[in-house]
Design a protein around this motif. Structure first.
Motif, PDB file in Angstrom:
ATOM      1  N   HIS A 107      34.257  44.505  35.822  1.00 47.39           N
ATOM      2  CA  HIS A 107      35.635  44.163  35.522  1.00 47.39           C
ATOM      3  C   HIS A 107      36.482  45.434  35.466  1.00 47.39           C
ATOM      4  O   HIS A 107      35.976  46.513  35.157  1.00 47.39           O
ATOM      5  CB  HIS A 107      35.727  43.441  34.175  1.00 47.39           C
ATOM      6  N   LEU A 108      37.761  45.270  35.750  1.00 45.78           N
ATOM      7  CA  LEU A 108      38.709  46.366  35.577  1.00 45.78           C
ATOM      8  C   LEU A 108      40.102  45.777  35.457  1.00 45.78           C
ATOM      9  O   LEU A 108      40.336  44.615  35.807  1.00 45.78           O
ATOM     10  CB  LEU A 108      38.629  47.388  36.714  1.00 45.78           C
ATOM     11  N   ASP A 109      41.004  46.560  34.936  1.00 44.18           N
ATOM     12  CA  ASP A 109      42.419  46.204  34.863  1.00 44.18           C
ATOM     13  C   ASP A 109      43.156  47.183  35.762  1.00 44.18           C
ATOM     14  O   ASP A 109      43.229  48.372  35.457  1.00 44.18           O
ATOM     15  CB  ASP A 109      42.945  46.291  33.420  1.00 44.18           C
ATOM     16  N   ALA A 110      43.670  46.669  36.879  1.00 45.48           N
ATOM     17  CA  ALA A 110      44.298  47.513  37.891  1.00 45.48           C
ATOM     18  C   ALA A 110      45.806  47.511  37.748  1.00 45.48           C
ATOM     19  O   ALA A 110      46.407  46.480  37.448  1.00 45.48           O
ATOM     20  CB  ALA A 110      43.937  47.007  39.284  1.00 45.48           C
ATOM     21  N   GLN A 111      46.402  48.655  37.983  1.00 43.09           N
ATOM     22  CA  GLN A 111      47.838  48.655  38.141  1.00 43.09           C
ATOM     23  C   GLN A 111      48.138  47.813  39.378  1.00 43.09           C
ATOM     24  O   GLN A 111      47.439  47.901  40.387  1.00 43.09           O
ATOM     25  CB  GLN A 111      48.366  50.075  38.298  1.00 43.09           C
ATOM     26  N   GLU A 112      49.152  46.985  39.272  1.00 44.59           N
ATOM     27  CA  GLU A 112      49.450  46.006  40.323  1.00 44.59           C
ATOM     28  C   GLU A 112      49.483  46.623  41.720  1.00 44.59           C
ATOM     29  O   GLU A 112      48.951  46.060  42.681  1.00 44.59           O
ATOM     30  CB  GLU A 112      50.777  45.320  40.007  1.00 44.59           C
ATOM     31  N   ARG A 113      50.073  47.783  41.851  1.00 43.50           N
ATOM     32  CA  ARG A 113      50.217  48.409  43.173  1.00 43.50           C
ATOM     33  C   ARG A 113      48.879  48.804  43.801  1.00 43.50           C
ATOM     34  O   ARG A 113      48.806  49.110  44.985  1.00 43.50           O
ATOM     35  CB  ARG A 113      51.147  49.617  43.075  1.00 43.50           C
ATOM     36  N   LEU A 114      47.803  48.804  43.001  1.00 46.86           N
ATOM     37  CA  LEU A 114      46.494  49.218  43.504  1.00 46.86           C
ATOM     38  C   LEU A 114      45.538  48.057  43.756  1.00 46.86           C
ATOM     39  O   LEU A 114      44.363  48.274  44.034  1.00 46.86           O
ATOM     40  CB  LEU A 114      45.859  50.217  42.521  1.00 46.86           C
ATOM     41  N   GLU A 115      46.045  46.832  43.717  1.00 44.52           N
ATOM     42  CA  GLU A 115      45.186  45.663  43.930  1.00 44.52           C
ATOM     43  C   GLU A 115      44.438  45.757  45.264  1.00 44.52           C
ATOM     44  O   GLU A 115      43.234  45.513  45.330  1.00 44.52           O
ATOM     45  CB  GLU A 115      46.009  44.375  43.878  1.00 44.52           C
ATOM     46  N   GLY A 116      45.110  46.103  46.332  1.00 41.81           N
ATOM     47  CA  GLY A 116      44.474  46.218  47.642  1.00 41.81           C
ATOM     48  C   GLY A 116      43.415  47.304  47.689  1.00 41.81           C
ATOM     49  O   GLY A 116      42.366  47.133  48.316  1.00 41.81           O
ATOM     50  N   TRP A 117      43.696  48.414  47.030  1.00 45.35           N
ATOM     51  CA  TRP A 117      42.721  49.510  47.023  1.00 45.35           C
ATOM     52  C   TRP A 117      41.431  49.069  46.354  1.00 45.35           C
ATOM     53  O   TRP A 117      40.349  49.286  46.891  1.00 45.35           O
ATOM     54  CB  TRP A 117      43.321  50.744  46.321  1.00 45.35           C
ATOM     55  N   TYR A 118      41.520  48.427  45.189  1.00 49.56           N
ATOM     56  CA  TYR A 118      40.320  47.946  44.512  1.00 49.56           C
ATOM     57  C   TYR A 118      39.642  46.836  45.307  1.00 49.56           C
ATOM     58  O   TYR A 118      38.423  46.689  45.268  1.00 49.56           O
ATOM     59  CB  TYR A 118      40.649  47.473  43.093  1.00 49.56           C
ATOM     60  N   GLY A 119      40.431  46.079  46.059  1.00 50.90           N
ATOM     61  CA  GLY A 119      39.869  45.033  46.905  1.00 50.90           C
ATOM     62  C   GLY A 119      38.888  45.583  47.925  1.00 50.90           C
ATOM     63  O   GLY A 119      37.929  44.898  48.311  1.00 50.90           O
ATOM     64  N   ARG A 120      39.066  46.814  48.353  1.00 48.80           N
ATOM     65  CA  ARG A 120      38.128  47.445  49.305  1.00 48.80           C
ATOM     66  C   ARG A 120      36.708  47.539  48.746  1.00 48.80           C
ATOM     67  O   ARG A 120      35.750  47.673  49.499  1.00 48.80           O
ATOM     68  CB  ARG A 120      38.580  48.860  49.646  1.00 48.80           C
ATOM     69  N   TYR A 121      36.594  47.501  47.437  1.00 46.95           N
ATOM     70  CA  TYR A 121      35.291  47.638  46.788  1.00 46.95           C
ATOM     71  C   TYR A 121      34.782  46.301  46.255  1.00 46.95           C
ATOM     72  O   TYR A 121      33.868  46.260  45.432  1.00 46.95           O
ATOM     73  CB  TYR A 121      35.385  48.692  45.671  1.00 46.95           C
ATOM     74  N   GLY A 122      35.375  45.208  46.747  1.00 44.98           N
ATOM     75  CA  GLY A 122      34.909  43.878  46.401  1.00 44.98           C
ATOM     76  C   GLY A 122      35.529  43.263  45.162  1.00 44.98           C
ATOM     77  O   GLY A 122      35.089  42.206  44.711  1.00 44.98           O
ATOM     78  N   PHE A 123      36.564  43.874  44.611  1.00 40.65           N
ATOM     79  CA  PHE A 123      37.226  43.325  43.426  1.00 40.65           C
ATOM     80  C   PHE A 123      38.262  42.296  43.836  1.00 40.65           C
ATOM     81  O   PHE A 123      38.974  42.484  44.825  1.00 40.65           O
ATOM     82  CB  PHE A 123      37.894  44.440  42.602  1.00 40.65           C
ATOM     83  N   GLU A 124      38.338  41.221  43.058  1.00 40.97           N
ATOM     84  CA  GLU A 124      39.320  40.172  43.286  1.00 40.97           C
ATOM     85  C   GLU A 124      40.058  39.889  41.990  1.00 40.97           C
ATOM     86  O   GLU A 124      39.485  40.012  40.902  1.00 40.97           O
ATOM     87  CB  GLU A 124      38.631  38.889  43.769  1.00 40.97           C
ATOM     88  N   ARG A 125      41.300  39.482  42.140  1.00 42.80           N
ATOM     89  CA  ARG A 125      42.119  39.102  40.981  1.00 42.80           C
ATOM     90  C   ARG A 125      41.374  38.031  40.179  1.00 42.80           C
ATOM     91  O   ARG A 125      40.859  37.075  40.740  1.00 42.80           O
ATOM     92  CB  ARG A 125      43.458  38.580  41.461  1.00 42.80           C
TER      93      ARG A 125
END
Length: 145
Positions: A107-125
């Motif tokens: 789990h993580l809490d992402a700054q909204e602007r970085l959602e796509g970046w974290y998505g590269r590592y398999g993270f989903e909202r």
């Protein structure tokens, strides 16, 4: 220029390296982003807390931490020095942290602007937007595998 990527339990870190990691986090989150919040939240000293960091000629250029949340894991405090951005340091650290989790949910809490970046590592909202320290964040999860 010598670049290294390292990781360690917080308790095993050289105090100077830990200071540099914490200073980078304060520089990015508190000073640059203007978020006055308790950066030192007590979680870094948990027995299983791991610090990941990249150095560029012995200067800490990027960092993140990996925590245990029960059976799951939590990645946070992902920060890159302004002068080191765009060089892939945080990406290397993120992949190493994900690999370290051995297929557990993360789990993580992402700054909204970085959602796509974290998505590269398999993270989903995984929840609704929320505001923390004046910045919109979104909860994200990388499902267990």
């Amino acid at each position: 220029m010598t670049v290294t990527h390292q990781e360690s339990l917080t308790s095993d870190l050289d105090p100077v390296v830990l200071y540099e990691i914490l200073r980078l986090r304060v520089d990015v989150f508190v000073v640059e982003q203007g978020c006055a919040y308790p950066e030192l939240d007590g979680r870094d000293v948990e027995p299983t807390a791991r610090q990941f960091w990249s150095t560029d000629d012995d200067d800490v250029a990027a960092t993140l931490r990996l925590l245990h949340d029960g059976e799951d894991r939590r990645i946070g405090r992902v920060a890159t020095a302004q002068a080191a951005r765009g060089r892939g340091f945080a990406g290397v650290l993120m992949q190493r942290a994900v690999d370290e989790c051995g297929g557990r949910a993360i789990h993580l809490d992402a700054q909204e602007r970085l959602e796509g970046w974290y998505g590269r590592y398999g993270f989903e909202r995984s929840g609704e937007d929320f505001v923390e320290d004046g910045l919109v964040h979104i909860p994200m999860t990388r499902a267990a595998r």
